[in-house]
Every structure is written in C-alpha cells, then in structure tokens.
Design an enzyme around this catalytic site. Structure first.
Site, PDB file in Angstrom:
ATOM      1  CG  ASN A  32      46.047  32.397 -91.981  1.00  0.00           C
ATOM      2  OD1 ASN A  32      46.416  32.639 -90.826  1.00  0.00           O
ATOM      3  ND2 ASN A  32      44.864  32.754 -92.432  1.00  0.00           N
ATOM      4  NE  ARG A  87      47.225  29.381 -79.352  1.00  0.00           N
ATOM      5  CZ  ARG A  87      48.231  28.727 -79.931  1.00  0.00           C
ATOM      6  NH1 ARG A  87      49.464  29.122 -79.714  1.00  0.00           N
ATOM      7  NH2 ARG A  87      48.006  27.684 -80.710  1.00  0.00           N
ATOM      8  NE  ARG A 120      50.908  22.797 -84.121  1.00  0.00           N
ATOM      9  CZ  ARG A 120      49.829  22.083 -84.404  1.00  0.00           C
ATOM     10  NH1 ARG A 120      48.757  22.673 -84.867  1.00  0.00           N
ATOM     11  NH2 ARG A 120      49.812  20.784 -84.209  1.00  0.00           N
ATOM     12  CG  HIS A 170      42.085  24.005 -76.618  1.00  0.00           C
ATOM     13  ND1 HIS A 170      40.813  24.194 -77.129  1.00  0.00           N
ATOM     14  CD2 HIS A 170      42.868  24.898 -77.257  1.00  0.00           C
ATOM     15  CE1 HIS A 170      40.836  25.146 -78.038  1.00  0.00           C
ATOM     16  NE2 HIS A 170      42.054  25.602 -78.136  1.00  0.00           N
ATOM     17  CE1 TYR A 177      42.696  35.896 -82.718  1.00  0.00           C
ATOM     18  CE2 TYR A 177      42.293  33.875 -81.511  1.00  0.00           C
ATOM     19  CZ  TYR A 177      43.075  34.611 -82.375  1.00  0.00           C
ATOM     20  OH  TYR A 177      44.206  34.060 -82.898  1.00  0.00           O
ATOM     21  NE  ARG A 198      38.464  30.995 -88.183  1.00  0.00           N
ATOM     22  CZ  ARG A 198      38.996  30.571 -87.050  1.00  0.00           C
ATOM     23  NH1 ARG A 198      38.449  30.897 -85.900  1.00  0.00           N
ATOM     24  NH2 ARG A 198      40.062  29.788 -87.048  1.00  0.00           N
ATOM     25  CG  HIS A 201      38.421  31.698 -81.177  1.00  0.00           C
ATOM     26  ND1 HIS A 201      38.518  31.514 -79.814  1.00  0.00           N
ATOM     27  CD2 HIS A 201      39.355  30.894 -81.733  1.00  0.00           C
ATOM     28  CE1 HIS A 201      39.484  30.636 -79.558  1.00  0.00           C
ATOM     29  NE2 HIS A 201      40.003  30.242 -80.700  1.00  0.00           N
TER      30      HIS A 201
END
Length: 740
Positions: A100, A428, A458, A488, A521, A617, A645
């Site tokens: 991270n 993704r 990214r 997105h 997730y 979160r 998520h």
C-alpha cells in the site's frame, strides 16, 4: 408496501416497522432531535469556498486527504499487530501495509512533489500548501515505518520461528546449508547478476522502480583505491530462498545470499561492506488526451516513460556510511527528507509469500463462496434469464459466488442463441478471465459485443492493452473510454429476443468483473430486467461508444452527468424532512469520502438534526462529532480479511426509504472525472436486505474503528458481557454455519 411519513410510529426515538427484521443485531435507531443549530455550515466562515479568506482555519472542517490515507494504512498494519489475527495472516497484513505504501508514494506523494516542484500555490481543503503537506506526510509515516519494523523483528519474526517458519540471516545458518546456498548462488544467481561500477568511467546506473539493490564498497588489492558498485537483486527469483532438507520452512533473504558471495562478482577485490537500498519512482501517467490521435500508442509511450519517473523515496539500511548515503542522494536527485532509514529487512511486501505456506492452523479458515439461493433452488434446465424474470435479486461477494452469478450471466449470454447483443464495461480484470473468454466466444457466435475497456486503470494499463487487443482480434467492438474521463462504472447489458419483443437484462455492481478479486473484495451487484434500467444502460452505452450528450436518465445516477446534483438533492431532502419534524437518517458506505461539497452538505444536515452514519473504509476528510458542526455524524471504518469495497447509500426519506448501490465514492474524481453509475434498489425485499447489511456492519465490534473529532481512530472492543461480533464473519456464517 412502501411506508409513508404518516405511517411511521415513533417510539423512544426509533422508527418501528410493522414487521421488524431479526438479524441478530440491534435495528437502526434514529435518535430524537435534541435541538437545531441556527447556523448552517455555509454561514460558518464558508470553509469550502475556494475564494474564501485564506486565513480561515480549514483544518477545523477537513482532515488532510493524504494523512487520512496514512491513518487507513495504520489500521491495516494493526490487523497484523493484533494477536487475535492468525500468525500467517499477520505476515500478510504486514506485507499489505508495505505494498500500500509503495503505491501511495508512486501516486500520491509523487503528485504532491510535482506541485511543489512546479511551485504551484495550491492549498488543500484542510489548508496545507505542498511543502507543508510533504513534511506532514513524512512526520506521520516515520513512526509507522518504525512500528512496522519493530513489530516484524521483535514479534512476528520470533513467532514465525517458533512455529517452524524460520527466516534466518545468512550468518546464522550452519556450514552445510551455507554450502547449499553457495551452490544455489553459482547455479541460479550468478548468471543473471550484473555488477555495475560507479566511477568517472562508469556513470551512475539506472535503477528501476521498487527494485532492491546492494551498494557494495570495494578496495582494489593492488592500488588500494576504494570504489563502490551497485548490484540489483533480481526480482525474477523468490525473495526468500528456501533451504531444503529441513523439517521446518527455512528461508534466507536473497540479498544476503548475494552479499555473502560478492567475491565471485568482484574477483581480486576486497569486499569492504555492502548495504541494501530500494527506491520508489513516480508512476503516475501524464497523457495529453486532447492531443493523442491514438490513445493506445500514447499510453504505451507514457508507460515507457514511466520507467524513468523521478525518484520519490529511498529506503536504505540505517547503518550506511554518511558518504555513501550522500552519494546516493545526489545521484538519485532526492533530498534527505525522501530517505527512510530501515532497521533490518527492506521491502517487507515480500512477506506475502509466507502467508500462503501450507500451515492451515496459522491461517484464516478457508472460505468457499456459496451459490445464491435463487440460483441454487432453480432447476438445472432453467436459465439465468428465466430466474431474473422472476424478480430482481442482489448478490453479495465474496459471500455469494461470483462464478455462479456474474460469470454465469455473461457465459450463458455468450452461448444463448436468443441473445443478440452484450455490452459491458471492464475496468480491471485479468487476461485469462472467464469473462474475457466468454465475450470472445459471444463474438465468435455472431452476437453484437461491445466492450468499454478503461486503458487508464492505474497499474493495470499494460495488461488492459494486451487483453483489449485480444478482444478486438476476436471481432469484439472495443472502445477505449472517453476523452479525459475514466470509465469506472461496473455495468453489463444483455439484449435477448423473446418472442416478438426484445428484453434487456442488466447487472449493475460495485466491483470489477474480476473473478480473482471477487474472492476477497466485498462487493454487491443487482440483476434485473427492469425496462427503465435497460433503457438507461442502452443510453449509457450509446454515450460511451458513440456521440451523445445524454443528460437525463430514468433511474440511474450517472457521473459526471447527474450524480453529484442528485446526491446533493437527496441530502437536502433529508434536511427538509428534518426541518418539517420527520426523523431523518442517512447511511453511506463507501471506500473514501473526500468531496468538499458533499461534506458541506452533510455538515449542514447534521446541524439541523439529521443523523448520519458513514462507513468509510479508507480516506475520510470529514471531521465528525465537532460541536455545532457535525454532532450527528458518526464515522466508522471496517478492516478485515476481506477488503470492504461495496458502496451503499441509504436515505430514510421520511419513511419512504431510498437505497442505492453503485461504483462511485464521494470524491471529486468519481463525481466529476469518471463515468460512474449508481442505481436505485426498489424491490422492498432487496431494500430490507441492504438495510440488514448496513445494520450488521454498524454493529461490528471486532473489526470496526471509530473516527474521533481529533482524527484518531479507536478500535471497538465488546463491552462487558457483550459477545464479539465481526460483520464479515456474520455474513460468512449466513451461508456456512460453521463460521458462526
């Protein structure tokens, strides 16, 4: 039946429903109004007005975004430090903390450094200029880095050793195993190593991003001259070398194997000393989309440039001599404030490899998702479209299977002769994803397939280019996003011929179409054949693939079109209901809350008495529980084995409740610079299902942290006599009682 304002029964400050749902936790409570502020936030010094007086203390209203992220990563590290976490999971969380942090430096710190270098006098919402922000980031990170390494060296490493996972220093292994490592070095390492001298005849070498290196100080035995060289630790080999023929899992760090065999790399030289170091580079892409004739070519060129991004951090052994340290600082073009001294192993992200050793008693109990009841109970001959026709339903990953729901939806659509078209957004995923294979198969079966691939996701840019080309080669219509907007949203539309009419089936979710991340997730999705949702998604895909200035949607909240305005309207509607005397309540669950306009509206709502629960979160720039500003706002964060998520937005609406799910956080980038979709969930049973999820999360006393007005997060612990309640464990036990 939908309840109206006049149907509400108030008792002890709670809304009492006719048929309360028993979920094993306390129901959502709406406290009585205990007074209203006679000043709105906008009358309190206009804190978010960018043109406001710069002397205003903005820190009263906002937490710094970067410091809030650091606080989030501290909570991640705490899961590793927490003795209640299984041993190998502790190693995993320690590794996640490091990876991270790598991304934080590559993107966030790099961005702040660019602003500083360009002398941009940009003030953050909390009032910091770039130079002050960089210092604040460093001051916040230094004690955390020290905490992580102290924990690893003094607690985790010894505990691992006791349980047979031995991460040994080279000097502490016996002669037999040193002999094995010499053979390993000669056969596996020596051929791939390239020592690079640093002297007037040899310029300072390029050092790749996130690479671990050794700076080696050598002396020429003939001339007595001292020089230093650089040896890169190859990332193509395991970081920890396993020593065979031991009853335990015994490892030695790869860099130490190299370091103790340096004489083979520098024959005739005296090895004086060696010191490991690691660098992090700016990895943010800078694409001028307005000038890019070919987005793929522009992106590929930018990815090539990315390798040479400026250095934003150097981690180095804390005992390195001053002269070598200064030489590295000079050659890398950094300052002392970019250097982080590490006592011990550098690059603890590699501890992730230990988390998957075959030691089940030191790991989380394995989780296998269950099939959604609607799909489990249906006969084998009934296809998923028939099941959706029976009524909308929600799926909750990873508790419910991605494979038997979302993946099945796309795979059946690819094979169903009645399906005419499939349209999907992909942000993704992986090149070997069953989703990608199904879309290719659909095109081969003659269906119209259109896929919006976000090339600018990214760190997945290169992968997305590869599998996007595979889709194109199979005949799929591939669109690479909109100019200056990231796509997105998580949406799929299937058009099916049923008799003499076309029926549109939709999936709208909070998570990526990625079967790998769906295993860890926590995400939600809805399946529906609602005409309005199908029509909205048709309009959305026309907007994404063609020329359209669609401004109105029947049901959907779409960014950057109407989502910001609609969310603000929903918040202000709660304000008006509260002013009229109706109990008002907002719950929002998301990854991050940063947007100052949304935060201002929430402050205003709190001041008139609206109760607000925020489940955030990660980053939260809103400051809760400030007297006269945010008394009615509570903020919690849940950190557990699954990454939270999902995004859920609940508005009590005077009893006529509205609940939404979707892909957007409340951040400027989501509301203004991305294509996002949030959908209302209107089926009463599904509204209750989402409320139950929120109730369970809000009642968590195991993995929940409460944010205080001073910016500190305090982990909840069960009160005396109160049982421990983990929301994630609760959701798991609903499908598999053995997890109760």
């Amino acid at each position: 039946m939908t309840r109206t304002k006049k149907d509400l029964i108030k008792k002890n400050g709670e809304i009492v429903t006719e048929t309360p749902v028993d979920v094993g936790v306390e129901p959502l409570a709406i406290p009585e109004i205990d007074g209203k502020s006679d000043k709105s936030l906008l009358e309190l010094e206009q804190p978010v007005n960018k043109k406001a007086d710069k002397t205003i203390d903005r820190s009263r209203y906002f937490f710094n975004r970067e410091l809030s992220w650091i606080a989030f990563n501290k909570r991640v590290l705490h899961e590793g430090i927490d003795a209640r976490t299984p041993l190998l999971e502790r190693a995993k969380f320690c590794a996640i903390f490091s990876t991270n942090l790598d991304e934080f430096f590559m993107v966030r710190v790099a961005g702040v450094k660019k602003k500083f270098a360009e002398q941009l006098d940009i003030i953050t919402d909390d009032g910091l200029k770039p130079d002050k922000q960089l210092l604040a980031i460093r001051d916040a990170l230094l004690p955390l880095v020290t905490m992580q390494h102290d924990f690893f060296e003094n607690t985790l490493r010894p505990e691992l050793h006791k349980q047979g996972v031995k991460l040994l220093d080279y000097k502490n292994i016996d002669k037999k195993h040193q002999h094995y490592l010499k053979t390993y070095f000669r056969e596996k390492l020596f051929p791939v190593l390239t020592p690079l001298a640093v002297d007037p005849a040899h310029p300072f070498p390029y050092i790749s991003n996130l690479s671990l290196n050794l700076v080696v100080l050598v002396r020429d035995r003939e001339t007595g001259e001292e020089n230093f060289a650089r040896v890169k630790v190859p990332s193509v080999l395991p970081r920890f070398v396993r020593i065979p023929e031991t009853k335990d899992h015994t490892f030695v760090p790869l860099e130490q194997v190299i370091a103790h065999n340096l004489d083979a790399l520098f024959p005739g030289m005296e090895i004086l000393s060696y010191y490991p170091f690691r660098i992090t580079r700016d990895a943010e892409l800078d694409i001028e989309e307005e000038e890019a004739d070919d987005l793929i070519s522009a992106l590929q060129e930018e990815l090539r440039k990315q390798k040479f991004g400026s250095v934003v951090r150097m981690e180095i052994a804390n005992d390195v001599p001053h002269a070598i340290r200064q030489e590295l600082i000079s050659q890398l073009g950094i300052t002392e404030t970019d250097v982080y001294d590490i006592p011990g192993l550098i690059g603890l992200g590699d501890l992730m490899a230990l988390a998957f050793l075959p030691l089940p008693k030191h790991q989380d109990q394995p989780w296998k998702s269950v099939t959604h009841p609607r799909l489990k109970e249906s006969p084998n001959e009934k296809n998923i479209f028939d099941i959706i026709q029976e009524g909308d339903f929600l799926v909750h990953h990873p508790y419910q299977s991605f494979t038997t729901t979302v993946q099945r939806f796309i795979e059946e659509a690819a094979n169903d002769p009645k399906v005419l078209a499939i349209k999907q957004t992909l942000y993704r995923t992986s090149g070997d994803s069953p989703i990608v294979h199904a879309l290719i198969r659909a095109a081969e079966n003659g269906k119209q397939v259109a896929v919006l691939v976000e090339l600018k996701a990214r760190f997945d840019e290169a992968n997305n280019i590869l599998w996007a080309k595979k889709l194109e080669n199979a005949g799929v219509h591939v669109v690479y996003g909109l100019k200056n907007l990231k796509t997105h949203t998580k949406t799929a539309l299937v058009v099916r011929q049923e008799g003499d009419r076309l029926v549109r089936y939709v999936h709208i979710g909070t998570g990526n179409y990625n079967p790998k991340t769906a295993r860890f997730y926590s995400d939600l999705g809805i399946f529906s054949c609602c005409d309005d949702l199908g029509a909205d998604l048709t309009d959305l895909f026309n907007y994404l693939t063609g020329y359209s200035r669609q401004r109105e949607y029947r049901k959907l909240l779409v960014a950057p079109v109407n989502m910001r305005d609609r969310f603000l309207q929903l918040i202000h509607r709660e304000i008006e209901h509260q002013k009229q005397g109706y109990p008002s309540y907002i719950i929002a669950k998301m990854n991050s809350l940063v947007d100052p306009e949304i935060i201002s509206a929430l402050y205003e709502a709190s001041q008139v008495g609206v109760n607000i629960d925020l489940i955030i979160r990660g980053m939260c720039c809103l400051r809760p529980k400030v007297k006269g500003l945010s008394d009615r706002i509570r903020v919690i964060s849940v950190i557990g084995r699954f990454l939270e998520h999902s995004r859920i937005f609940y508005f009590s609406n005077g009893g006529e409740e509205e609940v939404y799910i979707g892909s957007a956080d409340w951040m400027p980038r989501n509301l203004d610079a991305r294509v996002e979709v949030v959908t209302p969930v209107e089926e009463p049973s599904l509204v209750q299902e989402l409320k139950q999820i929120l109730e369970i999360v809000l009642a968590d006393n195991r993995q929940t942290w409460d944010l205080h007005a001073d910016g500190t997060y305090v982990q909840r612990v069960p009160k005396d006599g109160e049982p421990e309640m983990s929301s994630q464990k609760h959701f798991m036990s609903q499908g598999r009682p053995e997890f109760a």
